[in-house]
Design a protein around this motif. Structure first.
Motif, PDB file in Angstrom:
ATOM      1  N   TRP A 178       0.820  -1.215   0.000  1.00  0.00           N
ATOM      2  CA  TRP A 178       0.000   0.000   0.000  1.00  0.00           C
ATOM      3  C   TRP A 178       0.851   1.262   0.000  1.00  0.00           C
ATOM      4  O   TRP A 178       0.378   2.329  -0.377  1.00  0.00           O
ATOM      5  CB  TRP A 178      -0.957  -0.011   1.186  1.00  0.00           C
ATOM      6  CG  TRP A 178      -1.970  -1.109   1.060  1.00  0.00           C
ATOM      7  CD1 TRP A 178      -2.263  -2.065   1.976  1.00  0.00           C
ATOM      8  CD2 TRP A 178      -2.798  -1.384  -0.075  1.00  0.00           C
ATOM      9  NE1 TRP A 178      -3.216  -2.920   1.492  1.00  0.00           N
ATOM     10  CE2 TRP A 178      -3.563  -2.522   0.234  1.00  0.00           C
ATOM     11  CE3 TRP A 178      -2.971  -0.787  -1.328  1.00  0.00           C
ATOM     12  CZ2 TRP A 178      -4.490  -3.077  -0.643  1.00  0.00           C
ATOM     13  CZ3 TRP A 178      -3.873  -1.335  -2.217  1.00  0.00           C
ATOM     14  CH2 TRP A 178      -4.627  -2.465  -1.878  1.00  0.00           C
ATOM     15  N   LYS A 179       2.093   1.140   0.399  1.00  0.00           N
ATOM     16  CA  LYS A 179       3.000   2.278   0.245  1.00  0.00           C
ATOM     17  C   LYS A 179       3.178   2.598  -1.222  1.00  0.00           C
ATOM     18  O   LYS A 179       3.230   3.755  -1.629  1.00  0.00           O
ATOM     19  CB  LYS A 179       4.355   1.960   0.883  1.00  0.00           C
ATOM     20  CG  LYS A 179       5.357   3.116   0.820  1.00  0.00           C
ATOM     21  CD  LYS A 179       6.667   2.735   1.479  1.00  0.00           C
ATOM     22  CE  LYS A 179       7.664   3.877   1.395  1.00  0.00           C
ATOM     23  NZ  LYS A 179       8.977   3.535   1.982  1.00  0.00           N
ATOM     24  N   ARG A 180       3.240   1.579  -2.037  1.00  0.00           N
ATOM     25  CA  ARG A 180       3.386   1.768  -3.479  1.00  0.00           C
ATOM     26  C   ARG A 180       2.121   2.352  -4.105  1.00  0.00           C
ATOM     27  O   ARG A 180       2.180   3.156  -5.020  1.00  0.00           O
ATOM     28  CB  ARG A 180       3.705   0.437  -4.154  1.00  0.00           C
ATOM     29  CG  ARG A 180       5.088  -0.091  -3.891  1.00  0.00           C
ATOM     30  CD  ARG A 180       6.171   0.818  -4.451  1.00  0.00           C
ATOM     31  NE  ARG A 180       6.550   1.863  -3.519  1.00  0.00           N
ATOM     32  CZ  ARG A 180       6.945   3.062  -3.846  1.00  0.00           C
ATOM     33  NH1 ARG A 180       7.003   3.444  -5.090  1.00  0.00           N
ATOM     34  NH2 ARG A 180       7.285   3.947  -2.938  1.00  0.00           N
ATOM     35  N   TYR A 181       0.947   1.901  -3.598  1.00  0.00           N
ATOM     36  CA  TYR A 181      -0.313   2.354  -4.172  1.00  0.00           C
ATOM     37  C   TYR A 181      -0.861   3.600  -3.489  1.00  0.00           C
ATOM     38  O   TYR A 181      -1.342   4.518  -4.108  1.00  0.00           O
ATOM     39  CB  TYR A 181      -1.373   1.246  -4.071  1.00  0.00           C
ATOM     40  CG  TYR A 181      -1.214   0.167  -5.084  1.00  0.00           C
ATOM     41  CD1 TYR A 181      -1.268   0.447  -6.438  1.00  0.00           C
ATOM     42  CD2 TYR A 181      -1.004  -1.150  -4.686  1.00  0.00           C
ATOM     43  CE1 TYR A 181      -1.123  -0.551  -7.381  1.00  0.00           C
ATOM     44  CE2 TYR A 181      -0.858  -2.160  -5.625  1.00  0.00           C
ATOM     45  CZ  TYR A 181      -0.923  -1.852  -6.974  1.00  0.00           C
ATOM     46  OH  TYR A 181      -0.783  -2.840  -7.890  1.00  0.00           O
ATOM     47  N   GLY A 182      -0.815   3.598  -2.157  1.00  0.00           N
ATOM     48  CA  GLY A 182      -1.560   4.591  -1.399  1.00  0.00           C
ATOM     49  C   GLY A 182      -1.070   6.010  -1.508  1.00  0.00           C
ATOM     50  O   GLY A 182      -1.847   6.943  -1.720  1.00  0.00           O
ATOM     51  N   ILE A 183       0.250   6.244  -1.340  1.00  0.00           N
ATOM     52  CA  ILE A 183       0.771   7.602  -1.349  1.00  0.00           C
ATOM     53  C   ILE A 183       0.539   8.267  -2.689  1.00  0.00           C
ATOM     54  O   ILE A 183       0.128   9.422  -2.778  1.00  0.00           O
ATOM     55  CB  ILE A 183       2.279   7.599  -1.007  1.00  0.00           C
ATOM     56  CG1 ILE A 183       2.450   7.289   0.479  1.00  0.00           C
ATOM     57  CG2 ILE A 183       2.912   8.936  -1.340  1.00  0.00           C
ATOM     58  CD1 ILE A 183       3.883   7.259   0.938  1.00  0.00           C
TER      59      ILE A 183
ATOM     60  N   PRO B 208       0.064  -5.988 -10.723  1.00  0.00           N
ATOM     61  CA  PRO B 208       0.364  -5.460 -12.050  1.00  0.00           C
ATOM     62  C   PRO B 208       1.874  -5.411 -12.244  1.00  0.00           C
ATOM     63  O   PRO B 208       2.626  -5.291 -11.273  1.00  0.00           O
ATOM     64  CB  PRO B 208      -0.236  -4.045 -12.008  1.00  0.00           C
ATOM     65  CG  PRO B 208      -1.281  -4.105 -10.945  1.00  0.00           C
ATOM     66  CD  PRO B 208      -0.748  -5.067  -9.921  1.00  0.00           C
ATOM     67  N   ALA B 209       2.325  -5.519 -13.471  1.00  0.00           N
ATOM     68  CA  ALA B 209       3.753  -5.663 -13.757  1.00  0.00           C
ATOM     69  C   ALA B 209       4.612  -4.557 -13.140  1.00  0.00           C
ATOM     70  O   ALA B 209       5.634  -4.819 -12.501  1.00  0.00           O
ATOM     71  CB  ALA B 209       3.968  -5.710 -15.267  1.00  0.00           C
ATOM     72  N   LYS B 210       4.219  -3.291 -13.318  1.00  0.00           N
ATOM     73  CA  LYS B 210       5.019  -2.184 -12.796  1.00  0.00           C
ATOM     74  C   LYS B 210       5.048  -2.187 -11.273  1.00  0.00           C
ATOM     75  O   LYS B 210       6.079  -1.909 -10.652  1.00  0.00           O
ATOM     76  CB  LYS B 210       4.488  -0.855 -13.320  1.00  0.00           C
ATOM     77  CG  LYS B 210       4.736  -0.645 -14.815  1.00  0.00           C
ATOM     78  CD  LYS B 210       4.296   0.743 -15.254  1.00  0.00           C
ATOM     79  CE  LYS B 210       4.597   0.950 -16.735  1.00  0.00           C
ATOM     80  NZ  LYS B 210       4.167   2.293 -17.202  1.00  0.00           N
ATOM     81  N   ALA B 211       3.898  -2.501 -10.678  1.00  0.00           N
ATOM     82  CA  ALA B 211       3.851  -2.567  -9.217  1.00  0.00           C
ATOM     83  C   ALA B 211       4.735  -3.695  -8.703  1.00  0.00           C
ATOM     84  O   ALA B 211       5.372  -3.574  -7.657  1.00  0.00           O
ATOM     85  CB  ALA B 211       2.415  -2.761  -8.753  1.00  0.00           C
TER      86      ALA B 211
END
Length: 422
Positions: free
Chosen positions: A273-278, A388-391
């Motif tokens: 979620w650090k990758r998605y949330g911020i 997803p690939a980039k994530a």
């Protein structure tokens, strides 16, 4: 990668070896929720054993299965659906599906394919047409495939409403014991599903955010994109990796007690979620802005809340709301599957190469942590994840940075890809 060709014999129904009670058994109100109306696939790989020379694993396991079903006879029945979508087992003794098969290669020729995720799942566990429904279909599908070297694979598909990981491990242990010559399982099954049934009248007394409908579904769908474009990757945590994560937490939490499950789950949750949330300014901002210890405390708190009253309240909620699916958007599903004895399922051949899940089930952020021995013989925990690939690239990089060394990722790839023939 080797090409594998598998010859399958006609699927057959294996029924209990002796007559069993014909009765109807209700599942619990937690068992029959929408999120458990799925099939789970496992595979076990065994090498040739000189001590079993002349014995056919297909015959041994098929015979053991029929005798095990005498004790686990609900598995030989069929699910029915009653009023309010209530599931029940009609113990008809119709049997479970069994497939005998032969592969044209040795296990050694598969090389890296013996590690999860398996590119040959469809060949080693054939989906018999019309068998994969939830209601009115066989509750187990088993395929035993012999290899030219004398080794074999035991692959099984289970209707998840029938049991959880611990219950499935108990069944598998019983089957292995019977294959080794036991006359009955050392641990006999007990059916007490009423302990997890809704109260009368049902009443919701606890908070259950896992079944709440989020308001920002469109944003979540935009973030993850299409599920077909997900990349599956498996990360191995050996003792040194787990110790490294523990040291990071210990510096901030002191000597506070935490489990390996809490540690890995919290770290994965926090990092994901650090990758998605911020970047999206979503409701997980607080989690993202705090250190990993904040996530550890959240996981510990969530586990501590699951007490008897919580489970009664959950069963009541499911009945009141029509047995809904758990919330997918912004959810993080973690399951502990290690130390359940899957790697010790010995049908007499021993030499287990791999035992456990065939992979993830196309559920975003579904973590099924399980036992694993890497190619170097090191025992640890395997973390499968679908992103997803980039994530996935960012997740892997930050994991490397956190541990201070490249994580031993097992394999990755699109789940739809495989390189095999039948």
């Amino acid at each position: 990668m080797a090409v594998i060709r598998v010859k399958r014999w006609q699927p057959e129904l294996v029924a209990p070896a002796t007559p069993t009670p014909h009765e109807v058994k209700l599942l619990s109100d937690i068992d029959d929720q929408e999120g458990l109306r799925i099939h789970v696939r496992n595979i076990y790989i065994y090498c040739h054993s000189p001590s079993m020379e002349g014995k056919d694993p297909v015959k041994v396991i098929r015979d053991a299965l029929s005798r095990t079903l005498v004790f686990y006879y609900p598995f030989a029945g069929r699910l029915r659906e009653g009023h309010g979508r209530k599931l029940m087992v009609d113990c008809t003794a119709e049997g479970v599906l069994f497939i005998e098969a032969d592969a044209d290669v040795t296990l050694d020729q598969l090389g890296q394919a013996l590690q999860t995720p398996f590119p040959f799942c469809e060949e080693l566990l054939y989906n018999v047409p019309g068998s994969d429904g939830i209601v009115g279909c066989p509750l187990l599908l088993i395929q035993v495939t012999r290899f030219k070297c004398g080794g074999f694979t035991f692959a099984i598909r289970m209707n998840h409403t029938m049991c959880d990981g611990a219950g499935f491990a108990q069944f598998m242990s019983a089957l292995a014991e019977m294959a080794r010559g036991a006359h009955q399982p050392s641990v006999l099954p007990i059916w007490q599903r009423e302990l997890l049934s809704a109260r009368n009248p049902p009443r919701i007394t606890c908070n259950h955010p896992e079944f709440e409908k989020p308001k920002d579904i469109a944003e979540w769908q935009t973030i993850i994109g299409s599920i077909e474009n997900m990349i599956e990757r498996f990360f191995f945590f050996g003792p040194s990796d787990i110790a490294s994560l523990g040291n990071l937490v210990r510096d901030q939490l002191g000597e506070a007690k935490y489990s390996t499950f809490e540690l890995i789950t919290a770290y994965s949750n926090w990092l994901l979620w650090k990758r998605y949330g911020i970047s999206r300014g979503s409701t997980v901002e607080k989690l993202c802005e705090n250190p990993i210890t904040y996530a550890v405390e959240l996981i510990k708190k969530a586990i501590a809340e699951v007490k008897e009253e919580y489970m009664h309240s959950l069963a009541d909620l499911l009945v009141i709301n029509g047995r809904p699916f758990y919330t997918l958007p912004w959810s993080f599903l973690a399951t502990k599957l290690w130390r359940m004895g899957y790697r010790k399922m010995d049908f007499g051949w021993g030499n287990l190469v791999y035992g456990g899940l065939t992979g993830t089930d196309n559920v975003f952020a579904d973590l099924s942590l399980m036992d694993y021995v890497n190619p170097n013989g090191e025992e640890g925990i395997l973390l499968p994840i679908l992103l997803p690939a980039k994530a996935m690239e960012r997740f892997a990089k930050e994991l490397d940075d956190m541990l201070g060394n490249p994580n031993q990722a097992i394999k990755s790839g699109n789940k739809s890809q495989h390189n095999s023939q039948v």
